[in-house]
Design a protein around this motif. Structure first.
Motif, PDB file in Angstrom:
ATOM      1  N   GLY A 389       0.792  -1.225   0.000  1.00 58.69           N
ATOM      2  CA  GLY A 389       0.000   0.000   0.000  1.00 58.69           C
ATOM      3  C   GLY A 389       0.821   1.270   0.000  1.00 58.69           C
ATOM      4  O   GLY A 389       0.315   2.351   0.318  1.00 58.69           O
ATOM      5  N   ILE A 390       2.113   1.153  -0.358  1.00 66.24           N
ATOM      6  CA  ILE A 390       2.985   2.330  -0.391  1.00 66.24           C
ATOM      7  C   ILE A 390       2.617   3.202  -1.587  1.00 66.24           C
ATOM      8  O   ILE A 390       2.459   2.717  -2.705  1.00 66.24           O
ATOM      9  CB  ILE A 390       4.464   1.908  -0.496  1.00 66.24           C
ATOM     10  N   GLU A 391       2.484   4.495  -1.346  1.00 61.54           N
ATOM     11  CA  GLU A 391       2.157   5.429  -2.411  1.00 61.54           C
ATOM     12  C   GLU A 391       3.461   5.852  -3.107  1.00 61.54           C
ATOM     13  O   GLU A 391       4.295   6.543  -2.509  1.00 61.54           O
ATOM     14  CB  GLU A 391       1.428   6.652  -1.849  1.00 61.54           C
ATOM     15  N   SER A 392       3.602   5.477  -4.357  1.00 61.53           N
ATOM     16  CA  SER A 392       4.859   5.691  -5.068  1.00 61.53           C
ATOM     17  C   SER A 392       5.203   7.163  -5.253  1.00 61.53           C
ATOM     18  O   SER A 392       6.380   7.530  -5.308  1.00 61.53           O
ATOM     19  CB  SER A 392       4.804   5.004  -6.438  1.00 61.53           C
ATOM     20  N   HIS A 393       4.185   8.035  -5.352  1.00 60.83           N
ATOM     21  CA  HIS A 393       4.486   9.452  -5.553  1.00 60.83           C
ATOM     22  C   HIS A 393       5.017  10.105  -4.288  1.00 60.83           C
ATOM     23  O   HIS A 393       5.517  11.240  -4.342  1.00 60.83           O
ATOM     24  CB  HIS A 393       3.240  10.202  -6.060  1.00 60.83           C
ATOM     25  N   ARG A 394       4.953   9.404  -3.164  1.00 60.62           N
ATOM     26  CA  ARG A 394       5.486   9.934  -1.906  1.00 60.62           C
ATOM     27  C   ARG A 394       6.739   9.179  -1.467  1.00 60.62           C
ATOM     28  O   ARG A 394       7.146   9.267  -0.320  1.00 60.62           O
ATOM     29  CB  ARG A 394       4.421   9.859  -0.815  1.00 60.62           C
ATOM     30  N   CYS A 395       7.340   8.470  -2.430  1.00 61.23           N
ATOM     31  CA  CYS A 395       8.535   7.663  -2.149  1.00 61.23           C
ATOM     32  C   CYS A 395       9.774   8.355  -2.729  1.00 61.23           C
ATOM     33  O   CYS A 395       9.759   8.822  -3.867  1.00 61.23           O
ATOM     34  CB  CYS A 395       8.377   6.272  -2.756  1.00 61.23           C
ATOM     35  N   MET A 396      10.815   8.401  -1.941  1.00 64.88           N
ATOM     36  CA  MET A 396      12.094   8.987  -2.381  1.00 64.88           C
ATOM     37  C   MET A 396      13.100   7.854  -2.567  1.00 64.88           C
ATOM     38  O   MET A 396      13.388   7.101  -1.643  1.00 64.88           O
ATOM     39  CB  MET A 396      12.612   9.984  -1.330  1.00 64.88           C
ATOM     40  N   ALA A 462       3.198  14.718  -2.800  1.00 65.05           N
ATOM     41  CA  ALA A 462       4.536  14.197  -3.074  1.00 65.05           C
ATOM     42  C   ALA A 462       5.630  15.012  -2.401  1.00 65.05           C
ATOM     43  O   ALA A 462       6.734  14.501  -2.169  1.00 65.05           O
ATOM     44  CB  ALA A 462       4.780  14.164  -4.589  1.00 65.05           C
ATOM     45  N   LEU A 463       5.319  16.286  -2.086  1.00 65.06           N
ATOM     46  CA  LEU A 463       6.327  17.112  -1.423  1.00 65.06           C
ATOM     47  C   LEU A 463       6.593  16.637  -0.002  1.00 65.06           C
ATOM     48  O   LEU A 463       7.643  16.957   0.569  1.00 65.06           O
ATOM     49  CB  LEU A 463       5.872  18.583  -1.410  1.00 65.06           C
ATOM     50  N   ALA A 464       5.665  15.912   0.581  1.00 62.57           N
ATOM     51  CA  ALA A 464       5.866  15.343   1.925  1.00 62.57           C
ATOM     52  C   ALA A 464       6.262  13.875   1.774  1.00 62.57           C
ATOM     53  O   ALA A 464       5.407  13.007   1.587  1.00 62.57           O
ATOM     54  CB  ALA A 464       4.591  15.493   2.761  1.00 62.57           C
ATOM     55  N   VAL A 465       7.555  13.605   1.849  1.00 61.26           N
ATOM     56  CA  VAL A 465       8.073  12.246   1.656  1.00 61.26           C
ATOM     57  C   VAL A 465       7.667  11.370   2.838  1.00 61.26           C
ATOM     58  O   VAL A 465       7.839  11.727   4.001  1.00 61.26           O
ATOM     59  CB  VAL A 465       9.617  12.270   1.523  1.00 61.26           C
ATOM     60  N   LYS A 466       7.107  10.198   2.517  1.00 59.97           N
ATOM     61  CA  LYS A 466       6.688   9.253   3.559  1.00 59.97           C
ATOM     62  C   LYS A 466       7.475   7.944   3.498  1.00 59.97           C
ATOM     63  O   LYS A 466       7.449   7.173   4.460  1.00 59.97           O
ATOM     64  CB  LYS A 466       5.194   8.941   3.410  1.00 59.97           C
ATOM     65  N   HIS A 467       8.171   7.706   2.400  1.00 60.09           N
ATOM     66  CA  HIS A 467       8.892   6.435   2.252  1.00 60.09           C
ATOM     67  C   HIS A 467      10.235   6.696   1.561  1.00 60.09           C
ATOM     68  O   HIS A 467      10.334   7.575   0.704  1.00 60.09           O
ATOM     69  CB  HIS A 467       8.086   5.437   1.417  1.00 60.09           C
ATOM     70  N   CYS A 468      11.221   5.961   1.921  1.00 58.02           N
ATOM     71  CA  CYS A 468      12.545   6.091   1.319  1.00 58.02           C
ATOM     72  C   CYS A 468      13.054   4.716   0.894  1.00 58.02           C
ATOM     73  O   CYS A 468      13.201   3.822   1.740  1.00 58.02           O
ATOM     74  CB  CYS A 468      13.527   6.747   2.279  1.00 58.02           C
ATOM     75  N   ALA A 469      13.287   4.557  -0.406  1.00 53.48           N
ATOM     76  CA  ALA A 469      13.844   3.306  -0.928  1.00 53.48           C
ATOM     77  C   ALA A 469      15.349   3.471  -1.068  1.00 53.48           C
ATOM     78  O   ALA A 469      15.828   4.184  -1.943  1.00 53.48           O
ATOM     79  CB  ALA A 469      13.209   2.977  -2.274  1.00 53.48           C
ATOM     80  N   LEU A 470      16.101   2.859  -0.168  1.00 54.03           N
ATOM     81  CA  LEU A 470      17.564   2.913  -0.225  1.00 54.03           C
ATOM     82  C   LEU A 470      18.044   1.833  -1.188  1.00 54.03           C
ATOM     83  O   LEU A 470      18.627   0.824  -0.795  1.00 54.03           O
ATOM     84  CB  LEU A 470      18.146   2.718   1.177  1.00 54.03           C
ATOM     85  N   SER A 471      17.752   2.058  -2.455  1.00 50.26           N
ATOM     86  CA  SER A 471      18.021   1.029  -3.463  1.00 50.26           C
ATOM     87  C   SER A 471      18.395   1.644  -4.802  1.00 50.26           C
ATOM     88  O   SER A 471      18.371   0.960  -5.821  1.00 50.26           O
ATOM     89  CB  SER A 471      16.777   0.158  -3.663  1.00 50.26           C
ATOM     90  N   LEU A 472      18.723   2.941  -4.799  1.00 46.78           N
ATOM     91  CA  LEU A 472      18.939   3.634  -6.060  1.00 46.78           C
ATOM     92  C   LEU A 472      20.066   3.003  -6.864  1.00 46.78           C
ATOM     93  O   LEU A 472      19.924   2.642  -8.026  1.00 46.78           O
ATOM     94  CB  LEU A 472      19.238   5.105  -5.785  1.00 46.78           C
ATOM     95  N   VAL A 473      21.201   2.854  -6.253  1.00 48.07           N
ATOM     96  CA  VAL A 473      22.382   2.299  -6.918  1.00 48.07           C
ATOM     97  C   VAL A 473      23.414   2.003  -5.840  1.00 48.07           C
ATOM     98  O   VAL A 473      23.344   2.527  -4.728  1.00 48.07           O
ATOM     99  CB  VAL A 473      22.949   3.294  -7.961  1.00 48.07           C
TER     100      VAL A 473
END
Length: 554
Positions: A389-396, A462-473
């Protein structure tokens, strides 16, 4: 009878006159001969000057035939370099790209150039022809998995090795061939660093080919690269090669035998060393070490351990020691006391910026995910939205470490990022990373304001980040302060999703709880994992298994 007497009297008188005036006659003849010699000499000299002026810069007619690098025109009789042939063996395309760049530089010198893929070349017939062609052969070859050549260069290297070690092949088989070698490798693979380039250089030398300059090595490991990146290593070597090429065009024939330092060739000692190695049949490893290029530098002498310290200076010394300890803990210095390099070199910064990364400090980055853009337009999100249920537009999507311990064949980062088995770089503080990551992410989101199809409500959310994916590279778990960074994210109400490549089991065990922890499983067997992930660790398989066990213990 009277007539005969008169004729005789006339001739007698003439002969007597000639005899009496013989000195004048000799002088006239000598003057005539001298004049003829002077005329011939002058005519010949003027003719030679006329021929030379055809290639002289001062002659308008000959300017077009004169090369800017000092090379004689191709029509001249004494041609020293007929052209350059550039051979490349590449797996990911880097050597091919370097070959094309070198070809452009050589072309600017008005020399013919051929760029040849080793896969399309028959060395058995072709290289023999180069011994008398007056071409310069350049070999750009990469070292692939386990110290093996790229697939395109396998046959070329195999033939060269067999020819160099086959007693039936004469040791002067390639005598007359002039060459230079630039190897591409990664020093993080300690046991196999640039082995293909080194071996190729050795095999060519064993067949009596002549180096025009010392072998050079480019290093993908930005932490150890002499010039900061493999691209910079190549550019530095290219400049030296072009200088040497121009010297050869001018007729300078003295070849380089290897150990060159500060412009002075140590060929005499090196030649005797290599001759001794050949006679005694030393091992390949010894030969390789003998041909290594070392740059020595004098070190400042430290104070004697027995020296006496004034009590008045003790406070200053303790102050310096405390400062050094702080710098070491902050990652500014390494254990040896030398200042650490930044992970992001200028060349790497340029490449990543071009790919759309927003770089943070000296080793971190953030970038908009395509699912974030999709959900801003009211479309679907990524699997996190479906599963959790993670909202992708609020994910960094971010990473605190652009470096990785693998060089996966499927990596979409074009293998431009640094690699390593431990943290070797200058270290930024987690507070700075988080603050800058949020700012850059929000700036990228604001750029979608007014874009067709973007939902205004979702843009605001989206300006209020709720999730962070530490998986960029890269490998985020390599960052020494990863636990502190995770805590800061949680304190701001941001959930965390961390991905690791299963090469750091102890770091997984020490990792504090994250919202979701992923371990990448790219292969099911040791051999397939070696070929697919191309890990740097020797014990990569055991680390892979231990990482799965550590994940199960969480």
């Amino acid at each position: 009878l009277e007539v005969s007497m008169d004729m005789w009297s006339y001739f007698h008188t003439c002969l007597v006159s000639i005899w009496l005036h013989r000195f004048y006659i000799y002088s006239a003849v000598a003057f005539g001969i001298s004049l003829w010699i002077v005329i011939q000499f002058t005519t010949t000299r003027d003719k030679r000057k006329g021929e030379q002026s055809q290639g002289s810069p001062s002659s308008p007619e000959g300017t077009s035939d004169k090369l800017g690098n000092g090379c004689a025109p191709r029509q001249a009789q004494g041609i020293h370099v007929a052209g350059v042939k550039i051979f490349y063996g590449s797996q990911t395309g880097t050597a091919k790209r370097f070959a094309k760049a070198l070809a452009e530089a050589v072309t600017s010198l008005n020399l013919p150039v051929d760029v040849i893929n080793m896969e399309d070349y028959d060395p058995e017939d072709g290289l023999v022809e180069e011994t008398s062609s007056r071409n310069i052969c350049v070999f750009l070859v990469a070292t692939y998995t386990e110290g093996q050549p790229p697939e395109s260069a396998v046959w070329f290297c195999r033939w060269l090795e067999e020819a160099a070690n086959d007693f039936r092949v004469g040791k002067n088989f390639l005598q007359g061939l002039r060459y230079a070698v630039f190897g591409l490798g990664n020093s993080a693979y300690v046991d196999h660093y640039n082995t293909v380039g080194r071996r190729m250089d050795r095999w060519l030398w064993m067949l009596s080919a002549s180096r025009i300059m010392a072998r050079a090595e480019g290093d993908c490991n930005v932490a150890q690269s002499k010039h900061g990146s493999i691209e910079a290593d190549f550019e530095a070597w290219k400049d030296k090669f072009l200088t040497r090429l121009q010297a050869l065009c001018r007729g300078e024939k003295k070849p380089c035998r290897g150990k060159c330092k500060k412009g002075k060739c140590k060929s005499s000692g090196k030649q005797s060393k290599e001759s001794s190695d050949r006679e005694h049949g030393t091992s390949e490893q010894d030969n390789t070490e003998a041909e290594e290029l070392f740059e020595t530098s004098s070190e400042e002498e430290a104070g004697s351990p027995d020296s006496v310290i004034d009590v008045e200076d003790l406070g200053n010394i303790m102050g310096h020691m405390k400062k050094a300890k702080v710098l070491l803990l902050e990652g500014v210095w390494n254990a040896a006391g030398a200042e650490r390099r930044e992970m992001i070199t200028p060349a790497l910064r340029k490449a990543l910026t071009k790919q759309g990364y927003k770089l943070i400090g000296s080793h971190s980055g953030v970038k908009l995910c395509r699912w974030t853009k999709s959900m801003l337009r009211g479309r679907g999100g990524c699997y996190k939205h479906t599963f959790y249920g993670i909202e992708s537009h609020r994910c960094m999507e971010a990473t605190p470490s652009l470096a990785c311990a693998n060089k996966c064949v499927f990596c979409w980062r074009h293998h431009t990022n640094p690699v390593g088995t431990k943290w070797l770089w200058r270290m930024d503080q987690p507070e700075e990373i988080l603050q800058e990551a949020l700012e850059k992410h929000q700036n990228m989101i604001r750029q979608f304001k007014g874009v067709s199809g973007v939902k205004a409500a979702r843009l605001e959310e989206a300006l209020a980040v709720k999730h962070c994916a530490l998986s960029l590279v890269g490998e985020p778990i390599m960052y020494p302060h990863i636990n502190h960074l995770v805590r800061l994210l949680h304190q701001q109400g941001i959930s965390t999703f961390l991905v690791t490549n299963a090469q750091f089991p102890e770091e997984i065990r020490r990792l504090e709880p994250v919202t979701q922890l992923y371990v990448s499983v790219d292969a099911s067997t040791k051999e397939s994992l070696r070929r697919i992930d191309r890990p740097l660790f020797k014990d990569f398989w055991q680390r892979f298994l231990d990482s799965l066990k550590a994940l199960a213990e969480k």
